[in-house]
Design an enzyme around this catalytic site. Structure first.
Site, mmCIF file in Angstrom:
data_model
loop_
_atom_site.group_PDB
_atom_site.id
_atom_site.type_symbol
_atom_site.label_atom_id
_atom_site.label_comp_id
_atom_site.label_asym_id
_atom_site.label_seq_id
_atom_site.Cartn_x
_atom_site.Cartn_y
_atom_site.Cartn_z
ATOM 1 N N VAL A 317 12.013 1.917 3.696
ATOM 2 C CA VAL A 317 10.615 1.767 3.298
ATOM 3 C C VAL A 317 9.699 2.347 4.370
ATOM 4 O O VAL A 317 10.082 2.485 5.530
ATOM 5 C CB VAL A 317 10.251 0.284 3.040
ATOM 6 C CG1 VAL A 317 11.208 -0.341 2.045
ATOM 7 C CG2 VAL A 317 10.241 -0.522 4.329
ATOM 8 N N SER A 318 8.496 2.705 3.961
ATOM 9 C CA SER A 318 7.437 3.174 4.856
ATOM 10 C C SER A 318 7.914 4.367 5.684
ATOM 11 O O SER A 318 8.386 5.362 5.127
ATOM 12 C CB SER A 318 6.956 2.023 5.735
ATOM 13 O OG SER A 318 5.751 2.351 6.391
#
Length: 725
Positions: A317-318
């Site tokens: 994620v991110s």
């Protein structure tokens, strides 16, 4: 059990000769004897079927086995209930924590930083170690950790492979888990780590050249790979590139400062994030073949687990998600089969031949701004925008995190510099909000969450760290007169408490302010001061050190943020270096036809979707056209930091994006293993629960639809990314 494998050239059992040609000839002879390989002698010479430590590994590989009872891979022995409990695990000796204690606290903090573990928010129902698992969700297996490097820099990057006991060598699978944000090696433990381990897959992690990696310039203390502190000359996660004399001179002028790996390594690590992920996969294959490969009885191990027979999903994620996307673009060896990422930090190459439009709203032409561009704008204007009547009283935790008096001072300073207009505070704050939404293309859906992010110094810390990283600046450069140190209650620089420094590996998110280390404005009125408590020399107001934030904004845009004039001298040189650093991290949009899923929350207030997922989808359509296998799912009422969903005012409005990230992984898995088609790109219309006391239920979290209505589909047509309202 912990043991160490010697590094390259030292591994027992390999045929090691002083004469390299002798080694090659010995292996050619072996190839000729192994008819099962089907290799010609020349092919064997060029692509030997033997397991070897990758040449990018530095030093030893440490192995630890976990029984899944007293300790484990996923929860460090805490179990699902322990991860959800507060306070976190303590150290027996706060000044001298053991490696095991540091690991346990690191897993605890990193898990809770990304996953909402509060009651009713989905933990234990839709996600969590205990979901679809026995008992507390502890997972037995082996953990391997080492340093690696990439060409062009010798700054150590941490790599780790976790192999659960449930791994099936006859049906091998692997998931990548580069850390989110600037976190350390356990930064994706609760996201890609949890999904992969519970699936029985090997999970390969990397800190991407970020992580804590703090260097106390007063004491020369730094972290070993296991987080323990040392001031000795030995391998550590990071030390600034200074001689002892230079370090002493710096400490004399600017006492008690820290250098931080992401900001001060002079490496622009983001430029290599894709390579870090690809190398972690190669490390994973080495580890798997050490465990499961066919031993030939002569010191060699035949490769039996290979990319061709292993399902490999690039994930996280991110920043970790963006790293896996870049790895898929750069994959020349066929290592990656599919990609599943959430809220990826991608900086797409700028292609203004297409536009973006949500519903009947305005066409967005100035998309694909860089992270540093929009983040420095948020750092400058959001402190004032927090006081806009449209959001001031409705934004969760605004008054708690953002003192109105400071916001008013920021608005006044901006107005006096001609950067916002209006005679009253309401007018000026409204104009600041307009600038962010209209001029910088930041979605109105993020307005209610942006204040709490400003209060947590998200944009400010990103702006400081990435300006240094992109420009390959050293700690001694003190870009925009900003440095890192502990501060006291008045904001003055002080020594970091020894117990706090001992826990940095476990407590820090890798990007100060974090774990007691703050951003210090050395140029503040009076004396060096914690940035939020700083008065700007040009205004003599407590305006969050606006002069420093405007300096960062100037470097990002390449001209003076107030006057618009060209930068001069060293500022111009640094701005040019930053622009070059940004160019190095731009994503190509070419996923090579790999099945890929993006899930992103429309209310993302950290990585605005008009500059990340949305334009990447458009760029990919431009580059790959009909060959594209990218699906983009935009989740309503979802944002970037699920952990905030545990707070009143946030819980009633937003749902966990984490739930849809796991769906993305499930969809890519089904596509790769069962040939199940990926659902079309779409908007997913979630239903907020309305009150923190009301537990989330399935009605709140509709599944990604295999056949969405036309009114929910995201499409690329007539040179436009069209997003339903």
């Amino acid at each position: 059990m912990r043991m160490a494998f010697p590094g390259p050239g030292l591994r027992p059992g390999l045929f090691v000769y002083n004469n390299k040609q002798g080694t090659i000839m010995k292996r050619i002879m072996l190839c000729a004897l192994i008819g099962a390989t089907g290799l010609t002698l020349s092919a064997c010479k060029d692509n030997p079927p033997f397991n070897e430590i990758p040449d990018f590994i530095q030093g030893d590989i440490s192995q630890t086995s976990y029984d899944g009872i007293t300790d484990d891979l996923l929860t460090a022995g805490l179990g699902a209930s322990g991860l959800a409990s507060a306070p976190g695990p303590a150290f027996a000796d706060p000044l001298n924590p053991t490696a095991a204690e540091l690991r346990r606290l690191a897993i605890y903090n990193n898990y809770r930083a990304l996953v909402d573990t509060a009651p009713g928010g989905g933990y234990g129902t839709f996600f969590g170690p205990q979901v679809n698992a026995s008992g507390e969700g502890l997972i037995a297996g082996d953990e391997f950790i080492a340093y690696m490097s990439v060409p062009g820099t010798d700054v150590p990057v941490t790599v780790m492979a976790q192999v659960p006991d449930s791994f099936d060598p006859d049906r091998p699978c692997m998931v990548t888990a580069p850390s989110s944000g600037s976190r350390g090696i356990y930064g994706a433990i609760g996201t890609a780590g949890e999904w992969g381990l519970k699936k029985g897959c090997a999970v390969v992690y990397t800190d991407k050249g970020t992580g804590t990696g703090s260097h106390n310039l007063a004491t020369n203390t730094a972290q070993r790979i296991d987080g323990t502190l040392t001031s000795d000359v030995e391998p550590v996660q990071f030390r600034a590139d200074l001689t002892d004399g230079q370090r002493a001179d710096f400490d004399s002028a600017w006492p008690d400062r820290f250098a931080w790996k992401h900001a001060h390594s002079r490496a622009n690590p983001e430029a290599d994030w894709g390579q870090h992920v690809l190398q972690s996969i190669e490390f994973g294959f080495y580890v798997l073949n050490e465990k499961f490969g066919r031993e030939l009885g002569n010191g060699e191990t035949l490769l039996t687990i290979k990319p061709k027979n292993t399902v490999v999903i690039a994930s996280s994620v991110s920043n970790g998600g963006g790293s896996s996307v870049r790895a898929a673009e750069q994959d020349t060896k066929g290592l990656i089969d599919g990609v599943a990422v959430s809220e990826p930090n991608v900086n797409p190459q700028v292609d203004r031949s297409f536009t973006i439009r949500q519903g009947e709203g305005p066409e967005i032409t100035e998309h694909s701004r860089s992270l540093l561009d929009y983040t420095t704008a948020l750092a400058v204007y959001q402190g004032c925008a927090n006081q806009a009547p449209a959001i001031r009283d409705d934004a969760p935790l605004n008054a708690t995190f953002n003192p109105p008096a400071i916001g008013e001072n920021i608005c006044n300073s901006l107005a006096n510099k001609g950067l916002v207009s209006g005679a009253t505070l309401d007018d000026r704050a409204t104009d600041a909000l307009r600038i962010l939404n209209e001029d910088f293309g930041i979605q109105p859906e993020q307005n209610l969450l942006a204040p709490v992010h400003f209060g947590l110094a998200v944009a400010q810390s990103i702006s400081m760290t990435y300006a240094n990283a992109y420009g390959r600046a050293g700690v001694e450069d003190r870009v925009c007169e900003l440095s890192l140190a502990a501060t006291d209650s008045a904001g003055a620089v002080t020594q970091l408490a020894p117990a706090a420094e001992a826990a940095l590996f476990s407590a820090s998110n890798g990007i100060p302010p974090s774990a007691g280390v703050n951003i210090v404005y050395d140029g503040a009125d009076g004396q060096p001061t914690n940035l939020p408590a700083s008065a700007s020399p040009s205004t003599n107001q407590l305006d969050y050190g606006l002069d420093a934030l405007l300096c960062l904004r100037s470097l990002a845009q390449g001209s003076d943020a107030v006057s618009g004039a060209d930068l001069q001298g060293s500022d111009a040189e640094l701005a040019t270096a930053i622009a070059e650093g940004i160019a190095e991290v731009r994503a190509s949009g070419d996923l090579q036809g790999k099945p890929t899923v993006f899930v992103t929350g429309r209310a993302d207030a950290i990585l605005p979707i008009n500059h990340t997922s949305r334009p990447y989808f458009g760029l990919n359509q431009r580059v790959e056209g009909k060959k594209s296998n990218l699906r983009y799912y935009e989740i309503l009422n979802a944002h970037h930091l699920d952990v905030l969903n545990g707070f009143p005012g946030v819980a009633d409005r937003y749902v966990p994006l984490h739930h849809y990230y796991f769906q993305a992984l499930d969809l890519v898995w089904a596509n790769l293993t069962e040939k199940q088609a990926l659902p079309p790109s779409q908007v997913v219309r979630t239903v907020p629960r309305g009150a923190i006391t009301t537990p989330l239920a399935e009605v709140n979290l509709p599944a990604i639809n295999p056949a969405p209505d036309a009114g929910d589909r995201i499409v690329f047509t007539d040179n436009q990314v069209r997003i339903p309202e």
